[in-house]
Design an enzyme around this catalytic site. Structure first.
Site, PDB file in Angstrom:
ATOM      1  N   ILE A   1       0.856  -1.179   0.000  1.00  0.00           N
ATOM      2  CA  ILE A   1       0.000   0.000   0.000  1.00  0.00           C
ATOM      3  C   ILE A   1       0.895   1.233   0.000  1.00  0.00           C
ATOM      4  O   ILE A   1       2.080   1.149   0.319  1.00  0.00           O
ATOM      5  CB  ILE A   1      -0.977   0.030   1.200  1.00  0.00           C
ATOM      6  CG1 ILE A   1      -0.228  -0.086   2.532  1.00  0.00           C
ATOM      7  CG2 ILE A   1      -2.025  -1.055   1.074  1.00  0.00           C
ATOM      8  CD1 ILE A   1      -1.148  -0.017   3.751  1.00  0.00           C
ATOM      9  N   ASP A   2       0.327   2.366  -0.364  1.00  0.00           N
ATOM     10  CA  ASP A   2       1.092   3.601  -0.480  1.00  0.00           C
ATOM     11  C   ASP A   2       1.707   4.029   0.849  1.00  0.00           C
ATOM     12  O   ASP A   2       1.198   3.694   1.926  1.00  0.00           O
ATOM     13  CB  ASP A   2       0.199   4.735  -0.968  1.00  0.00           C
ATOM     14  CG  ASP A   2      -0.082   4.670  -2.448  1.00  0.00           C
ATOM     15  OD1 ASP A   2       0.605   3.913  -3.152  1.00  0.00           O
ATOM     16  OD2 ASP A   2      -1.001   5.379  -2.890  1.00  0.00           O
ATOM     17  N   LYS A   3       2.730   4.834   0.749  1.00  0.00           N
ATOM     18  CA  LYS A   3       3.381   5.417   1.923  1.00  0.00           C
ATOM     19  C   LYS A   3       2.368   6.106   2.834  1.00  0.00           C
ATOM     20  O   LYS A   3       2.403   5.949   4.055  1.00  0.00           O
ATOM     21  CB  LYS A   3       4.440   6.420   1.472  1.00  0.00           C
ATOM     22  CG  LYS A   3       5.055   7.244   2.586  1.00  0.00           C
ATOM     23  CD  LYS A   3       6.019   8.285   2.033  1.00  0.00           C
ATOM     24  CE  LYS A   3       6.559   9.176   3.143  1.00  0.00           C
ATOM     25  NZ  LYS A   3       7.465  10.231   2.607  1.00  0.00           N
TER      26      LYS A   3
ATOM     27  N   ARG B   1      -8.133   5.655  -5.152  1.00  0.00           N
ATOM     28  CA  ARG B   1      -7.953   7.096  -5.343  1.00  0.00           C
ATOM     29  C   ARG B   1      -8.381   7.522  -6.749  1.00  0.00           C
ATOM     30  O   ARG B   1      -9.046   8.542  -6.934  1.00  0.00           O
ATOM     31  CB  ARG B   1      -6.496   7.470  -5.070  1.00  0.00           C
ATOM     32  CG  ARG B   1      -6.051   7.137  -3.654  1.00  0.00           C
ATOM     33  CD  ARG B   1      -4.544   7.174  -3.507  1.00  0.00           C
ATOM     34  NE  ARG B   1      -4.018   8.516  -3.752  1.00  0.00           N
ATOM     35  CZ  ARG B   1      -2.721   8.793  -3.860  1.00  0.00           C
ATOM     36  NH1 ARG B   1      -1.828   7.807  -3.774  1.00  0.00           N
ATOM     37  NH2 ARG B   1      -2.325  10.025  -4.072  1.00  0.00           N
TER      38      ARG B   1
END
Length: 373
Positions: A179-181, A282
């Site tokens: 998953i993203d930062k 997103r």
């Protein structure tokens, strides 16, 4: 536990394998290594294995027998080795679909790069589930998942290598997806090569499910018209770090499982992923014009809706990351076959945002909000 109506297991017959490289993706096949092969001083694993086809396997395709014989590797990886000549059939290169006969010989000879350059670091990690084969951690906001350009240290992989030294010989220290930062929440990790491979296959055939909670700029009635978002995603032609909805993109399906109003123009969503494309949630929410609060890349000025108090406007403007949290993870245990589900509460920064946005809103609706702990 999730409500029965949430239907976490989606149709497994549709959708491509997950192999994106930023958010919610599986580890690339060519990253996989063999624990049992000798490690050379140059940091390479040399694979040299031979298998003789049995009577019971006669008539099966080369790639099928290879997946039964060389169990430390995925079928997609083995197919690639058949095609490039690393896996020979009776000493010759053949197509993966060729049918074998008893006594035929498969010989796998290749070299794999070890990930020895990733250094262990004493970084705290939040373990929410663990047994001999599987690990699930709750990743905090701001932590990069694995080392890369500009992020050689301080990552989850560095932390895993310190707390679990045996993970050193697994690709990406056993990570199954990412998953993203600036997205918080649950990540699934295999503690052995067979467990990691099995979980990666589950991710591809959609028997792993992931549920997210997020705060979006949009009213309940409008969002309810988009309960299933089916829009292919590909890399933006001009801005290569961004993804976008495009006809030529890969299949991407997102489900809005629950839509809970925080006020007239903002909602808390419970989201399930049917596919796992880069930045999928997103991009899809931005595409339907209801972006995540705090998403500077895909949200922009559309995050600010009418009717906000000054406190609410500041809370949205100052929220430092996309308000997205991976709160539930379900999978079939790769050894026991048991259905496992793990959940984690919404982090404090999102709790405070939700409290500010719902302040003064109708009490009856407020009480129907999701439990935050």
């Amino acid at each position: 536990m999730l409500d029965d109506n949430d239907s976490p297991f989606f149709d497994n017959t549709e959708g491509e394998d997950i192999d994106d490289d930023i958010e919610n993706d599986s580890i690339d096949d060519d990253d996989v290594q063999d624990d049992d092969a000798p490690a050379t001083s140059s940091g390479l694993d040399v694979i040299d294995e031979t298998y003789i086809v049995t009577e019971a396997e006669s008539g099966l395709r080369i790639d099928k027998i290879a997946s039964l014989a060389f169990t430390n590797f995925s079928r997609a990886q083995l197919q690639g080795w058949i095609s490039d000549g690393s896996l020979l059939y009776n000493g010759a290169v053949q197509k993966p679909k060729l049918r074998c006969k008893a006594g035929d010989v498969l010989h796998l000879s290749t070299t794999l790069q070890q990930h020895s350059h990733d250094l262990p670091e004493n970084i705290d990690i939040d373990v929410v589930y663990e047994d001999d084969d599987v690990l699930v951690i709750n990743k905090p906001v701001g932590m990069v998942v694995h080392p890369g350009a500009g992020n050689q240290t301080g990552t989850l992989v560095n932390a895993l290598l310190y707390h679990y030294p045996q993970q050193h010989h697994l690709p990406r220290a056993g990570l199954v997806h990412r998953i993203d930062k600036d997205t918080s929440g649950l990540l699934l990790i295999g503690k052995t090569k067979p467990a990691q491979m099995a979980l990666m296959e589950q991710l591809k055939d959609k028997s792993v499910y992931r549920h997210y909670r997020c705060v979006v700029a949009g009213d309940q009635a409008s969002l309810m018209r988009h309960r299933r978002i089916d829009a292919p995603i590909g890399r933006h032609r001009n801005q290569r770090t961004k993804m976008t909805v495009m006809t030529a993109g890969r299949e991407a399906v997102t489900h809005l499982l629950n839509v809970t109003p925080l006020n007239d123009n903002y909602c808390l969503l419970d989201i399930g992923l049917e596919t796992g494309r880069t930045h999928q949630i997103r991009v899809h929410l931005s595409h339907i014009t209801y972006p995540l609060v705090g998403d500077r890349v895909y949200g922009g000025r559309r995050q600010l809706r009418s009717g906000l108090t000054e406190q609410q406007r500041q809370a949205i403007g100052n929220f430092p990351r996309q308000a997205l949290h991976a709160y539930a993870l379900g999978f079939v245990h790769p050894v026991t076959g048991e259905d496992i589900e793990v959940t984690t509460p919404i982090p404090e920064d999102m709790e405070k945002l939700i409290a500010v946005l719902s302040d003064g809103y109708d009490e009856e609706l407020k009480n129907e909000r999701y439990k935050l702990s």
